[in-house]
Scaffold this active site. Structure first.
Site, PDB file in Angstrom:
ATOM      1  N   CYS A 114       5.389  61.425 113.410  1.00 56.95           N
ATOM      2  CA  CYS A 114       4.421  62.451 113.000  1.00 56.95           C
ATOM      3  C   CYS A 114       4.751  63.823 113.561  1.00 56.95           C
ATOM      4  CB  CYS A 114       2.994  62.043 113.365  1.00 56.95           C
ATOM      5  SG  CYS A 114       2.715  61.955 115.133  1.00 56.95           S
TER       6      CYS A 114
ATOM      7  N   HIS B  40       2.352  75.537 118.679  1.00 52.86           N
ATOM      8  CA  HIS B  40       1.195  75.167 117.855  1.00 52.86           C
ATOM      9  C   HIS B  40       0.807  76.251 116.855  1.00 52.86           C
ATOM     10  CE1 HIS B  40       0.729  71.905 120.871  1.00 52.86           C
ATOM     11  NE2 HIS B  40       0.619  71.268 119.720  1.00 52.86           N
TER      12      HIS B  40
HETATM   13  C1  PEP Z   1       4.341  65.872 118.637  1.00 49.58           C
HETATM   14  O1  PEP Z   1       4.385  66.099 119.852  1.00 49.58           O
HETATM   15  O2  PEP Z   1       5.347  65.719 117.928  1.00 49.58           O
HETATM   16  C2  PEP Z   1       3.037  65.793 117.956  1.00 49.58           C
HETATM   17  C3  PEP Z   1       2.954  65.407 116.705  1.00 49.58           C
HETATM   18  O3  PEP Z   1       1.957  66.205 118.647  1.00 49.58           O
HETATM   19  P1  PEP Z   1       1.577  67.743 118.894  1.00 49.58           P
HETATM   20  O4  PEP Z   1       2.527  68.581 118.087  1.00 49.58           O
HETATM   21  O5  PEP Z   1       0.178  67.936 118.460  1.00 49.58           O
HETATM   22  O6  PEP Z   1       1.774  67.893 120.367  1.00 49.58           O
END
Ligand code: PEP
Ligand code: MG
Length: 669
Positions: free
Chosen positions: A601, A301
């Site tokens: 996404c 993240h």
């Molecule tokens: C994913 O897991 O690809 C996603 C878009 O969610 P996050 O990155 O916030 O876990």
């Protein structure tokens, strides 16, 4: 003290953090007066208002009142000036680069390369060859070093103001105030007089000060410990490389050169072992032109936050030796990382830099146009959003395909009310000119804690209570969020989606919660994220009552490959282009019933080559990090999807083989 006093309200976000505190300290010191300040709310103080380190101990936050007591010839003048400064909000500019918080952070160049002097976090300056002298010698060295550091900082401030902006340059005022702080100077002087070497005296004093900052209540003020460490390292580096030492002459010349703002426009490249989201969000993009992460992996993240802010980033540089202040240059696209590049390398870097700017600018110029492939397929390219600023900076976005609400409100200690949420989601929709937005319900857990929703420690948090799973036993916050979503959907085309779904039961529960609040507003559509391989495999049975699914390739990849997305040691395994992951995506596209849209996404959609492949697999909506949208759209426009043999790609043996093939299709071969 027999003087006069004045009280002011501190009405600036994050309270008296380094920059406003430096303003206050500088102002107080410019008058002939003794001024002490007390935090009325906490009772902390009185402390010398001319000392940044002591002012920091007040823990002064937004809404607190400060009482100033002044004496001396200019006592009333200084208090009048302090009142004025407070009334001007300490000259903090709203938004922009100051103050910074997740959501209001300045953005980077949007390129994938950077050059600058290395800013090392928590790296020890090597003082093994330092030979301490007697107390008088150490005092003199200490003074000379401080003067040299101050000169460098003033120079850096001037150049930053000229080349980047006044707001960005003002951080160096805080550094200068730390360098010149009476409390710091007194401690250093006492310590040297007692027989401590100059480096040890400075190190211990600043470490203690950094610890004071780190213990403050406000997350942003806590981050300022980084400024203290930066000044500490500047002093220690100068002491380790004193220009009066002939052996050090050339090295110190290099170093002062490297501290200049370079042609790329930013002064520093942050070098960190790992990048957490808080650091990524609070890095000053006007000052830090790029981030080099030793650990590998592009889907943690912290990396996502930094890239969403358009800050050039390279991950996986490993244990390469970098000393503080050395010039480093990197190009994430070619995976090049150079320390102390020679003239030729710098010249070639400058050329590449110019070419990338031209490429970025041409993609930007067309960013608002739809992304239609050569064979006539329109692909909606949306923005992943973790802050209002992300939405504002998402040039060319056809809407938002993912609002990470747990990031958006991640710095709150108390859960945001329904009204607050409605206001923020509404602001994001406005920033995107009323285009559709996709609100993902709290995806707490894994590596994303929410201060207002504490969770028990788990041995395997990514496999534990995460996302939707958290709320079945404690639905209150989830219900509030659904209320906010419904209110926003009255005015804006809104999609709500649930993260971390595995079973049909979970989908049924979430839909029941949504519908228990009343009939669905006209502008609302509902979907789930596909992040768990089990969900991808049984997609057709999960989608009853849903309008769309959005594939989260970051988690889908980590779960399919059993490789932690934040663990650099297994980053090579956690590659979204692994054909096994692509087969899961292909399966979802093929098996959703007609009328259920499929979006992606995850961060795979932010890679222009991968975006084309996803479109070739049949995905018609991609949600990418803002700064990548123009490049993703440009890549799609140059592609003919009919020329891409997807079955052959799915049968390839590795992510590397898929990547190698992608070079060909991006060039239209
Ligand atoms: C994913 O897991 O690809 C996603 C878009 O969610 P996050 O990155 O916030 O876990
Ligand atoms: Mg996810």
């Amino acid at each position: 003290m027999g003087g006069i006093s004045a009280q002011v309200l501190l009405d600036i976000p994050h309270g008296l953090h380094a920059r406003p505190a430096a303003k206050l300290v500088g102002l107080v010191r410019s008058f002939e007066a003794q001024v002490v300040v007390t935090n009325v709310e906490t009772g902390k103080g009185p402390v010398d208002a001319g000392s940044l380190s002591l002012v920091a101990t007040l823990n002064a936050r937004q809404g607190h009142h400060l009482r100033f007591d002044a004496s001396g010839p200019q006592a009333s003048d200084v208090l009048a000036a302090v009142r004025e400064l407070a009334a001007r909000g300490f000259d903090e500019t709203p938004g922009g680069t100051a103050p910074r918080e997740p959501g209001l952070a300045a953005n980077g160049s949007g390129l994938d390369l950077a050059i600058g002097s290395a800013l090392l976090v928590d790296a020890e300056v090597d003082l093994t060859e330092y030979e301490p002298g007697d107390a008088a010698t150490e005092r003199e060295r200490s003074e000379q070093t401080r003067a040299k550091a101050a000169e460098d900082l003033r120079d850096l401030r001037k150049r930053t103001a000229e080349q980047v902006g006044a707001a960005e340059a003002s951080i160096f005022d805080a550094h200068l105030a730390l360098l010149d702080d009476p409390a710091v100077l007194a401690t250093v002087a006492q310590s040297i007089a007692a027989g401590t070497s100059a480096p040890e005296a400075w190190r211990a004093t600043y470490d203690e000060l950094a610890a004071t900052f780190a213990a403050l209540d406000d997350a942003y003020q806590r981050e300022r410990a980084q400024d203290v460490r930066s000044v500490r390292d500047r002093i220690l580096t100068n002491l380790a490389n004193r220009p009066d030492d002939p052996l050090n002459e050339s090295r110190s010349a290099d170093r002062s050169d490297s501290q200049l703002v370079n042609a790329v426009g930013a002064a520093e490249v942050l070098v960190v072992a790992e990048l957490d989201a808080a650091t990524a969000a609070s890095v000053d993009a006007g000052r830090v032109g790029g981030i080099a992460v030793r650990a590998a992996g592009m889907t943690g993240h912290g990396v996502i936050v930094a890239r969403s802010r358009g800050i050039p980033l390279i991950a996986g540089i490993g244990a390469v030796d970098v000393s503080p202040g050395a010039v480093v240059a990197f190009d994430a696209r070619t995976r090049m990382f150079l320390v102390d590049p020679d003239e030729a390398a710098r010249a070639s870097f400058a050329k590449t830099y110019e070419a990338r700017i031209a490429e970025r600018d041409s993609a930007l110029a067309e960013a608002d146009l739809p992304a239609v492939t050569i064979d006539g397929q329109t692909v909606h390219v949306m923005a992943n959003v973790g802050s209002i600023e992300d939405a504002r900076a998402a040039f060319g976005a056809d809407g938002s395909g993912l609002i990470r609400t747990e990031v958006l409100f991640g710095d709150r200690r108390e859960a945001p009310s329904v009204d607050e949420q409605v206001a923020v989601y509404g602001e994001i929709a406005r920033a995107l000119d009323g285009r559709p937005i996709t609100i993902r319900t709290w995806d707490v857990g894994g590596d994303k804690p929410l201060p207002f929703l504490p969770l028990p420690t788990e041995a395997n948090p990514f496999l534990g209570e995460r996302g939707l799973r958290v709320f079945r036993r404690r639905p209150e916050l989830f219900r509030d969020q659904l209320r906010a979503v419904r209110a926003v959907a009255e005015h804006t085309q809104t999609r709500v989606m649930f993260p971390m779904v595995t079973t049909i039961d979970e989908v049924g529960w979430a839909l029941a919660e949504l519908d228990a609040l009343g009939p669905r507003p006209h502008g609302l559509t509902v979907g789930i994220m596909v992040e768990v391989p089990a969900a991808a495999l049984r997609i057709s049975s999960l989608v009853g009552g849903l309008d769309f699914v959005s594939i989260g390739t970051n988690d889908l990849t980590q779960y399919a490959t059993a490789a932690d997305r934040g663990n650099g040691a297994v980053a090579e395994l956690a590659d979204g282009l692994d054909p096994a992951v692509l087969q899961l995506i292909d399966r979802v596209v093929r098996n959703v019933p007609n009328g259920v849209e499929v979006a992606v996404c995850g961060d795979l959609a932010s890679d222009p080559a991968a975006a084309v492949l996803l479109a070739a697999l049949g995905v018609r909506e991609l949600s990418a990090i803002g700064p990548q949208i123009p490049a993703v759209k440009a890549g799609l426009r140059q592609s003919d999807l009919t020329t891409i043999n997807t079955s052959a790609l799915l049968a390839l043996p590795s992510a590397g083989a898929v990547r190698a093939a992608s070079v060909a299709w991006l060039r239209g071969a």
